[in-house]
Design an enzyme around this catalytic site. Structure first.
Site, PDB file in Angstrom:
ATOM      1  N   GLU A   1       0.872  -1.169   0.000  1.00 48.33           N
ATOM      2  CA  GLU A   1       0.000   0.000   0.000  1.00 48.33           C
ATOM      3  C   GLU A   1       0.908   1.217   0.000  1.00 48.33           C
ATOM      4  O   GLU A   1       1.650   1.447   0.957  1.00 48.33           O
ATOM      5  CB  GLU A   1      -0.926   0.047   1.207  1.00 48.33           C
ATOM      6  CG  GLU A   1      -1.889   1.242   1.113  1.00 48.33           C
ATOM      7  CD  GLU A   1      -2.625   1.578   2.397  1.00 48.33           C
ATOM      8  OE1 GLU A   1      -3.408   2.544   2.366  1.00 48.33           O
ATOM      9  OE2 GLU A   1      -2.407   0.898   3.431  1.00 48.33           O
TER      10      GLU A   1
ATOM     11  N   ASP B   1       5.109   4.775   3.579  1.00 48.76           N
ATOM     12  CA  ASP B   1       4.823   6.204   3.723  1.00 48.76           C
ATOM     13  C   ASP B   1       6.078   6.890   4.235  1.00 48.76           C
ATOM     14  O   ASP B   1       6.959   6.235   4.802  1.00 48.76           O
ATOM     15  CB  ASP B   1       3.652   6.423   4.693  1.00 48.76           C
ATOM     16  CG  ASP B   1       2.909   7.727   4.425  1.00 48.76           C
ATOM     17  OD1 ASP B   1       1.760   7.675   3.953  1.00 48.76           O
ATOM     18  OD2 ASP B   1       3.482   8.806   4.680  1.00 48.76           O
TER      19      ASP B   1
ATOM     20  N   ASP C   1      -2.102  12.132  -2.801  1.00 51.19           N
ATOM     21  CA  ASP C   1      -2.160  13.533  -3.214  1.00 51.19           C
ATOM     22  C   ASP C   1      -2.328  13.549  -4.735  1.00 51.19           C
ATOM     23  O   ASP C   1      -1.502  13.000  -5.464  1.00 51.19           O
ATOM     24  CB  ASP C   1      -0.852  14.227  -2.818  1.00 51.19           C
ATOM     25  CG  ASP C   1      -0.871  15.720  -3.092  1.00 51.19           C
ATOM     26  OD1 ASP C   1      -1.637  16.174  -3.965  1.00 51.19           O
ATOM     27  OD2 ASP C   1      -0.090  16.447  -2.440  1.00 51.19           O
TER      28      ASP C   1
ATOM     29  N   LYS D   1      -0.995  20.213 -10.100  1.00 46.29           N
ATOM     30  CA  LYS D   1      -0.078  21.040 -10.881  1.00 46.29           C
ATOM     31  C   LYS D   1       1.218  20.322 -11.254  1.00 46.29           C
ATOM     32  O   LYS D   1       2.041  20.867 -11.984  1.00 46.29           O
ATOM     33  CB  LYS D   1       0.244  22.317 -10.113  1.00 46.29           C
ATOM     34  CG  LYS D   1      -0.975  23.210  -9.880  1.00 46.29           C
ATOM     35  CD  LYS D   1      -0.588  24.494  -9.159  1.00 46.29           C
ATOM     36  CE  LYS D   1      -1.804  25.397  -8.936  1.00 46.29           C
ATOM     37  NZ  LYS D   1      -1.442  26.654  -8.236  1.00 46.29           N
TER      38      LYS D   1
ATOM     39  N   ASP E   1     -10.716   9.947  -4.191  1.00 43.12           N
ATOM     40  CA  ASP E   1     -11.853  10.857  -4.311  1.00 43.12           C
ATOM     41  C   ASP E   1     -11.599  11.902  -5.391  1.00 43.12           C
ATOM     42  O   ASP E   1     -12.474  12.708  -5.698  1.00 43.12           O
ATOM     43  CB  ASP E   1     -12.102  11.558  -2.975  1.00 43.12           C
ATOM     44  CG  ASP E   1     -10.952  12.486  -2.610  1.00 43.12           C
ATOM     45  OD1 ASP E   1      -9.800  12.003  -2.587  1.00 43.12           O
ATOM     46  OD2 ASP E   1     -11.192  13.673  -2.352  1.00 43.12           O
TER      47      ASP E   1
ATOM     48  N   THR F   1     -10.780   3.670   4.490  1.00 41.20           N
ATOM     49  CA  THR F   1      -9.809   4.386   5.308  1.00 41.20           C
ATOM     50  C   THR F   1     -10.506   5.509   6.077  1.00 41.20           C
ATOM     51  O   THR F   1     -11.664   5.853   5.815  1.00 41.20           O
ATOM     52  CB  THR F   1      -8.704   5.007   4.437  1.00 41.20           C
ATOM     53  OG1 THR F   1      -9.282   6.060   3.641  1.00 41.20           O
ATOM     54  CG2 THR F   1      -8.062   3.973   3.533  1.00 41.20           C
TER      55      THR F   1
ATOM     56  N   TYR G   1      -9.830   8.678   5.876  1.00 39.40           N
ATOM     57  CA  TYR G   1     -10.127   9.781   4.958  1.00 39.40           C
ATOM     58  C   TYR G   1     -11.288   9.438   4.031  1.00 39.40           C
ATOM     59  O   TYR G   1     -12.095  10.303   3.692  1.00 39.40           O
ATOM     60  CB  TYR G   1      -8.878  10.139   4.153  1.00 39.40           C
ATOM     61  CG  TYR G   1      -7.814  10.785   4.993  1.00 39.40           C
ATOM     62  CD1 TYR G   1      -7.963  12.088   5.462  1.00 39.40           C
ATOM     63  CD2 TYR G   1      -6.658  10.100   5.347  1.00 39.40           C
ATOM     64  CE1 TYR G   1      -6.997  12.694   6.245  1.00 39.40           C
ATOM     65  CE2 TYR G   1      -5.683  10.696   6.132  1.00 39.40           C
ATOM     66  CZ  TYR G   1      -5.860  11.988   6.576  1.00 39.40           C
ATOM     67  OH  TYR G   1      -4.901  12.584   7.364  1.00 39.40           O
ATOM     68  N   GLU G   2     -11.378   8.192   3.637  1.00 39.78           N
ATOM     69  CA  GLU G   2     -12.491   7.778   2.788  1.00 39.78           C
ATOM     70  C   GLU G   2     -13.826   7.979   3.499  1.00 39.78           C
ATOM     71  O   GLU G   2     -14.787   8.486   2.900  1.00 39.78           O
ATOM     72  CB  GLU G   2     -12.326   6.314   2.389  1.00 39.78           C
ATOM     73  CG  GLU G   2     -13.418   5.800   1.481  1.00 39.78           C
ATOM     74  CD  GLU G   2     -13.170   4.376   1.026  1.00 39.78           C
ATOM     75  OE1 GLU G   2     -13.997   3.860   0.265  1.00 39.78           O
ATOM     76  OE2 GLU G   2     -12.143   3.792   1.417  1.00 39.78           O
TER      77      GLU G   2
END
Length: 235
Positions: free
Chosen positions: A50, A75, A124, A128, A158, A199, A201-202
């Protein structure tokens, strides 16, 4: 730096399944378990990564679902990794490990053909800086160096922009094989792992009414593309 972070960094050093290798050591001496992850886990079960795992929600949940597979969360944020490392140690989960490193360096942590599956969960979207997206050709070519043939890559996000970029640009231009995609996972009849795990955040995004996108694909046989070379030059 907050006291809580310092405490977590200190505790991270005590977790036997959390690996933190300084960059100079990684470059000059290499990573001790590269090519030997079967020894690290004590078995030859397939490995799933992951990437950008944060607190390791997905890593932990998948490991619970599949005790016959090994899972490694990756991470750069040590304070976040603390949660997953602590949980996996408290529950004595022997099929879970964590790496604190930049994802750009992942091929220094795993040998060719050592990984069978990759999950990219809510990264993320880098609106840009396309070359920094974790599904950009630049990163896919790094993954290619560690993935076994016919391995699967999952993207759950998302970000409609990241989903569309991967679906309509990266996959067709790279000659990759799309296996499944949906722009709204929880209003799709699809049933599978992507729906079985959520998760932190999900759950937050869902509470805000944001649709969750999901796609999965296999890398094509091509090597470095012109697009990848151009992106490398643009770094």
């Amino acid at each position: 730096m907050g006291k809580n972070k310092l405490q977590r960094f200190a505790e991270n050093l005590t977790f036997p399944n959390l690996f933190q290798v300084p960059y100079d050591v990684l470059v000059n001496e290499g990573f001790e378990w590269r090519g030997r992850w079967n020894e690290c886990f004590g078995n030859s079960n397939p490995i799933t990564l992951e990437l950008g795992c944060g607190k390791g929600d997905y890593t932990i949940a998948l490991a619970r679902l599949h005790p016959d597979r090994n899972f490694v969360g990756v991470d750069i944020k040590g304070a976040r990794l603390w949660r997953g490392a602590k949980t996996s140690n408290e529950e004595q989960m022997h099929n879970v490990a964590f790496l604190r490193t930049k994802i750009e360096l992942i091929d220094r942590m795993f040998a060719p053909n050592e990984v069978r599956e990759i999950w990219v969960t809510f990264p993320d979207p880098q609106p840009k800086k396309p070359n920094k997206r974790l599904t950009s050709p630049r990163f896919l070519n790094t993954y290619r160096r560690i993935l076994a043939p016919n391995s699967i890559i999952h993207l759950k996000t998302d970000s409609q922009e990241l989903h569309e970029y991967t679906l309509h640009e990266v996959i067709p231009q790279g000659g990759h094989q799309l296996l499944f995609h949906t722009a709204d996972l929880y209003h799709d009849p699809y049933q599978g792992e992507a729906k079985m795990v959520q998760t932190f955040y999900e759950q937050m995004y869902l509470s805000e009414g944001k649709p969750i996108t999901y796609l999965t694909f296999q890398l094509g046989a091509e090597g470095v593309t012109h697009e990848t070379t151009q992106m490398e030059n643009d770094k």
